[in-house]
Design an enzyme around this catalytic site. Structure first.
Site, short mmCIF file in Angstrom:
data_model
loop_
_atom_site.label_atom_id
_atom_site.label_comp_id
_atom_site.label_asym_id
_atom_site.label_seq_id
_atom_site.Cartn_x
_atom_site.Cartn_y
_atom_site.Cartn_z
N ASN A 1 0.79 -1.23 0.00
CA ASN A 1 0.00 0.00 0.00
C ASN A 1 0.83 1.28 0.00
OD1 ASN A 1 -2.02 -1.87 0.11
ND2 ASN A 1 -2.78 -1.28 2.12
N ASN B 1 -4.47 -0.95 -4.26
CA ASN B 1 -3.88 0.05 -3.36
C ASN B 1 -2.43 0.39 -3.69
OD1 ASN B 1 -6.22 0.51 -1.90
ND2 ASN B 1 -5.81 -1.18 -0.51
#
Length: 192
Positions: free
Chosen positions: A66, A113
């Site tokens: 992420n 992400n």
């Protein structure tokens, strides 16, 4: 020069999971072209070499998925690259069946992400990408459990073929043959 980034999560427990297929592609690319990805810098494991006559930097961000953009932005700035022309990102895609690839010149994050963070940190979504199919999550499953899980034997074989295709596609793309790579690899593989 080209920056080729494979996305994944660092750590033994994440090796060869669906989410780490980008790392697996980069390892295969490095093997194919005798590039050692072992230098630690820019929050990544990095290796320099030549693919099809083009200088490349291979990078596996070590920030966890992420936050991949932190590493990618540092690499782009350090090497003074234009991500729109000189960067390819390889990552997992749950909307593609195992064994399938989708090559794109640009696009949105599509809910991924890692890509979301790269777009945020580089300021552009206009970079080339190779998406490797890992299959949809089963009904009732948590998405994290699915992407952090391992492939069954049948899907693993399909993904290994897709990794070989991704290596070929990357070789074409660094030579400026993105359209050819899209034509050759974006068609869906037929179920045997």
């Amino acid at each position: 020069m080209f920056l080729i980034v494979g996305l994944g999560n660092p750590g033994k427990q994440y090796e060869h999971t669906r989410h780490n297929v980008g790392f697996d592609c980069l390892d295969a690319l490095a093997d194919q072209y005798n590039i050692s990805i072992c230098e630690k810098k820019h929050k990544a494991l990095v290796g320099k070499g030549v693919i099809e006559g083009v200088k490349v930097v291979l990078a596996k961000p070590q920030t966890f998925m992420n936050l991949s953009g932190e590493s990618v932005a540092e690499l782009v700035n350090y090497y003074k690259l234009n991500p729109e022309d000189e960067m390819i990102v390889i990552f997992d895609d749950i909307s593609l069946a195992p064994g399938n690839l989708r090559i794109r010149k640009k696009g949105s994050a599509g809910g991924h992400n890692g890509i979301k963070n790269i777009i945020a940190m580089t300021g552009t979504q206009n970079f080339m990408r190779i998406k490797v199919g890992v299959g949809e999550k089963p009904k009732g499953w948590d998405l994290a459990d699915h992407v952090l899980g391992h492939f069954n034997k049948e899907d693993q074989a399909k993904v290994e073929d897709a990794i070989k295709d991704a290596i070929c596609a990357a070789g074409m793309m660094v030579q400026g043959e993105v359209d050819r790579a899209m034509n050759d690899f974006n068609s869906k593989k037929q179920e045997a």
